[in-house]
Design an enzyme around this catalytic site. Sequence first.
Site, PDB file in Angstrom:
ATOM      1  N   HIS A 140      43.094  32.853  39.119  1.00 46.31           N
ATOM      2  CA  HIS A 140      42.122  33.437  40.033  1.00 46.31           C
ATOM      3  C   HIS A 140      40.813  32.668  40.116  1.00 46.31           C
ATOM      4  O   HIS A 140      40.182  32.639  41.171  1.00 46.31           O
ATOM      5  CB  HIS A 140      41.835  34.875  39.588  1.00 46.31           C
ATOM      6  CG  HIS A 140      40.834  35.600  40.425  1.00 46.31           C
ATOM      7  ND1 HIS A 140      40.960  35.727  41.793  1.00 46.31           N
ATOM      8  CD2 HIS A 140      39.677  36.242  40.088  1.00 46.31           C
ATOM      9  CE1 HIS A 140      39.938  36.421  42.268  1.00 46.31           C
ATOM     10  NE2 HIS A 140      39.134  36.728  41.264  1.00 46.31           N
TER      11      HIS A 140
ATOM     12  N   GLU B 189      39.960  44.232  41.249  1.00 47.01           N
ATOM     13  CA  GLU B 189      39.589  44.960  40.036  1.00 47.01           C
ATOM     14  C   GLU B 189      38.966  46.313  40.359  1.00 47.01           C
ATOM     15  O   GLU B 189      38.911  47.195  39.502  1.00 47.01           O
ATOM     16  CB  GLU B 189      38.610  44.104  39.223  1.00 47.01           C
ATOM     17  CG  GLU B 189      38.319  44.645  37.846  1.00 47.01           C
ATOM     18  CD  GLU B 189      37.730  43.591  36.927  1.00 47.01           C
ATOM     19  OE1 GLU B 189      36.879  43.952  36.104  1.00 47.01           O
ATOM     20  OE2 GLU B 189      38.134  42.425  37.035  1.00 47.01           O
TER      21      GLU B 189
ATOM     22  N   PHE C 284      33.007  47.660  36.423  1.00 46.37           N
ATOM     23  CA  PHE C 284      33.944  46.547  36.404  1.00 46.37           C
ATOM     24  C   PHE C 284      34.218  46.215  34.947  1.00 46.37           C
ATOM     25  O   PHE C 284      33.453  46.607  34.053  1.00 46.37           O
ATOM     26  CB  PHE C 284      33.344  45.333  37.138  1.00 46.37           C
ATOM     27  CG  PHE C 284      34.000  45.027  38.462  1.00 46.37           C
ATOM     28  CD1 PHE C 284      34.500  46.024  39.274  1.00 46.37           C
ATOM     29  CD2 PHE C 284      34.095  43.713  38.909  1.00 46.37           C
ATOM     30  CE1 PHE C 284      35.075  45.733  40.505  1.00 46.37           C
ATOM     31  CE2 PHE C 284      34.678  43.411  40.134  1.00 46.37           C
ATOM     32  CZ  PHE C 284      35.171  44.417  40.932  1.00 46.37           C
TER      33      PHE C 284
ATOM     34  N   GLN D 275      40.652  31.428  34.657  1.00 49.65           N
ATOM     35  CA  GLN D 275      40.827  32.872  34.541  1.00 49.65           C
ATOM     36  C   GLN D 275      42.101  33.324  35.245  1.00 49.65           C
ATOM     37  O   GLN D 275      42.296  33.055  36.430  1.00 49.65           O
ATOM     38  CB  GLN D 275      39.633  33.601  35.154  1.00 49.65           C
ATOM     39  CG  GLN D 275      39.709  35.106  34.954  1.00 49.65           C
ATOM     40  CD  GLN D 275      38.397  35.783  35.281  1.00 49.65           C
ATOM     41  OE1 GLN D 275      38.096  35.997  36.432  1.00 49.65           O
ATOM     42  NE2 GLN D 275      37.623  36.107  34.252  1.00 49.65           N
TER      43      GLN D 275
ATOM     44  N   HIS E 248      43.630  36.445  36.480  1.00 54.01           N
ATOM     45  CA  HIS E 248      43.303  37.837  36.791  1.00 54.01           C
ATOM     46  C   HIS E 248      44.516  38.707  36.468  1.00 54.01           C
ATOM     47  O   HIS E 248      45.650  38.344  36.785  1.00 54.01           O
ATOM     48  CB  HIS E 248      42.938  37.955  38.269  1.00 54.01           C
ATOM     49  CG  HIS E 248      42.216  39.216  38.619  1.00 54.01           C
ATOM     50  ND1 HIS E 248      42.840  40.447  38.605  1.00 54.01           N
ATOM     51  CD2 HIS E 248      40.933  39.436  38.994  1.00 54.01           C
ATOM     52  CE1 HIS E 248      41.961  41.374  38.971  1.00 54.01           C
ATOM     53  NE2 HIS E 248      40.801  40.787  39.200  1.00 54.01           N
TER      54      HIS E 248
ATOM     55  N   ARG F 101      39.065  40.518  31.386  1.00 54.10           N
ATOM     56  CA  ARG F 101      40.230  40.112  32.166  1.00 54.10           C
ATOM     57  C   ARG F 101      41.267  39.364  31.333  1.00 54.10           C
ATOM     58  O   ARG F 101      42.471  39.544  31.524  1.00 54.10           O
ATOM     59  CB  ARG F 101      39.780  39.253  33.350  1.00 54.10           C
ATOM     60  CG  ARG F 101      39.090  40.066  34.431  1.00 54.10           C
ATOM     61  CD  ARG F 101      38.607  39.198  35.563  1.00 54.10           C
ATOM     62  NE  ARG F 101      38.101  40.021  36.666  1.00 54.10           N
ATOM     63  CZ  ARG F 101      37.582  39.537  37.779  1.00 54.10           C
ATOM     64  NH1 ARG F 101      37.508  38.221  37.957  1.00 54.10           N
ATOM     65  NH2 ARG F 101      37.150  40.342  38.726  1.00 54.10           N
TER      66      ARG F 101
ATOM     67  N   ARG G 134      35.106  34.733  32.869  1.00 56.14           N
ATOM     68  CA  ARG G 134      34.114  35.233  33.822  1.00 56.14           C
ATOM     69  C   ARG G 134      34.093  36.751  33.859  1.00 56.14           C
ATOM     70  O   ARG G 134      35.137  37.399  33.910  1.00 56.14           O
ATOM     71  CB  ARG G 134      34.410  34.694  35.232  1.00 56.14           C
ATOM     72  CG  ARG G 134      33.426  35.225  36.274  1.00 56.14           C
ATOM     73  CD  ARG G 134      33.616  34.545  37.614  1.00 56.14           C
ATOM     74  NE  ARG G 134      34.868  34.855  38.254  1.00 56.14           N
ATOM     75  CZ  ARG G 134      35.130  35.969  38.940  1.00 56.14           C
ATOM     76  NH1 ARG G 134      34.209  36.920  39.030  1.00 56.14           N
ATOM     77  NH2 ARG G 134      36.299  36.155  39.505  1.00 56.14           N
TER      78      ARG G 134
ATOM     79  N   LEU H 193      45.415  38.898  45.220  1.00 57.96           N
ATOM     80  CA  LEU H 193      44.676  39.777  44.329  1.00 57.96           C
ATOM     81  C   LEU H 193      44.781  41.248  44.727  1.00 57.96           C
ATOM     82  O   LEU H 193      44.649  41.599  45.894  1.00 57.96           O
ATOM     83  CB  LEU H 193      43.201  39.368  44.328  1.00 57.96           C
ATOM     84  CG  LEU H 193      42.366  39.896  43.159  1.00 57.96           C
ATOM     85  CD1 LEU H 193      42.890  39.336  41.848  1.00 57.96           C
ATOM     86  CD2 LEU H 193      40.919  39.498  43.357  1.00 57.96           C
TER      87      LEU H 193
END
Length: 600
Positions: A370, A275, A136, A250, A252, A306, A404, A272
């Site tokens: 997000h 990821e 990730f 955040q 995304h 991100r 995050r 979404l």
Amino acid sequence: MSDRSSARREIGDRDVEYRRVRALVIGAGAAGARAAIELVEQGVDPADVLVLGKRDHGDAHTTWARGGVNGALGTHDPEDDWTIHAADTLNEGHFLNEPAKVETVAREMPDRLRELDDWGMAFSRTEAGEIDQRYFGAQSFRRTAFAGDHTGESMLETLIEQAQQRSVPYRDQVMITRLLTEDDRVLGAAGYDQDSGEFLLFEAEQVILAAGGYPGIYERHSSRDDENTGDGPALALEAGARLMDMEFVQFHPTGMAVDESDPEWEPWRGRLVTEAVRGEGGRLYNAQGERFMERYSPDQMELDARDVVARAIAQEIREGRGTDNGGAYLDISHRSREFIAERLPRMYERFQSLGVDMAEDPVEVAPTAHYGMGGVLVDDRGETDVEGLFAIGEAMGGVHGANRLGGNSLAETVAFGRVTGESVAKRLQAGAQHHESGRIETLAASHFADLEATTDRDGSDSPDSVMADLRALMWDHAGILRSAERLQEGLDRLQTLRARTADLTTGDRRSRSFAAALEVGFAITVAETVLQGALERRESRGAHYRTDALEPDPQQQETIVADLDTFGGIRLSRRELDDPSPAVQRALDAGYELDYHQLE
């Protein structure tokens, strides 16, 4: 099991459902479920616990977390350990995280993943039969365990099954509208049943708030419209707790970019694209066919942090290289159809249903709100400034700092679910805290009168209209790019929106419009903390990017805290952060870093 033990009381000339429990859990997602499990594991009688959900049981926002959950198992990379996980989290959070909370999550997670495995969670497996792990963004090693691309759904199913095996009572379709407190101590919570419209009063010795975050206050967001509207943080703030880091939202990089004039696609705007697509090798291209992350992050590429990837996409769009629907292309067609269908089954099926074959064609993506890195300020066991009131999951702050790390949201839920559940159980076992029930009834009666005044009201505005305008305001004034001028304009406009909430049209308490009126009130409260915090933070750091202060300021490496003053206004202060432990500092000094090119 469902809750069947409520009684009835006359409270302020109203017939109210009343229930007294020792531990009340508000929020039925992964954090709330894991906390309830731990309470029973620690010896609390299940009959003394009650879990409340705003939606149908099992339909929490956890199910929308798809890509994975972090824990240093070392399945593929045995050199990984919890200290490197903590170091990656602090780096990604630009060192505005609270180190002790970060270290709690990192230390807990290997055991929590093994526990979920023992409980039957459907993890994807390596050829050797171990829990599989993928890359990730911004992680030094393959640390993200997963169940295809439906990790949150599988996790919540597992936790609910475990809670049911322990006979944990639950109640769904409950909207909590006020935490009742006296002398900085929680007494319980008031709300109503969304199906029947009946008022509900819950008296409790300890309350665990696990009611989600606040990205739903933005126009383009990855949540459903009636969740993550700031209920949890607003409830805590109004009860006397403090909030922290609210300016850090955040965005995304890969929400769905759609043709909003097409009724089939429009509902998917901002939803979404996990990821995991990039973690499995997905590549980003602009409308000119350029793999543009080579310009912004040649080492980490699509798997940089991100905030970095989101700003890169936004920059491509601003400079005229965006797609027809205002985004970029995300392409994983270089992988085989079998690979995509196995590793990304939900994404593959979603786009197939919309007429796009991910094995042949790219999908369009753009940044979407997000996750709120901020939340309720709590101690190392999850307790707020209000005695007996705890906050966990996305409702709490402190773990994520300025940005995050992907895969840490689900990790935080089960890590602090267990830690806080254990702490509350010990508190209960140390002795009951008996409240004067008459006092809680007096507080509840006043609140129920306010709710009645909001019922069946014929106003000049609709809750949905005010919420839509709030979301547009936040996207325009506190979005990916911010400035003092735009933030102040947003605060000025927010006061106009607040005034409009005094004259809303609502139905009865079973109607969607009644719930929406309450949600927009919570959302405006939280929006003000975001705008005020972003105006106060005169620097760029992580997800908070100021066009009038482009660099981080070492003098501002502090947490911004929000609470209510004596007149109910937002008051800000600053709070210094502790240092990491020596073990984590050594991992930081070692300089571990993801090498994207291992994927190629």
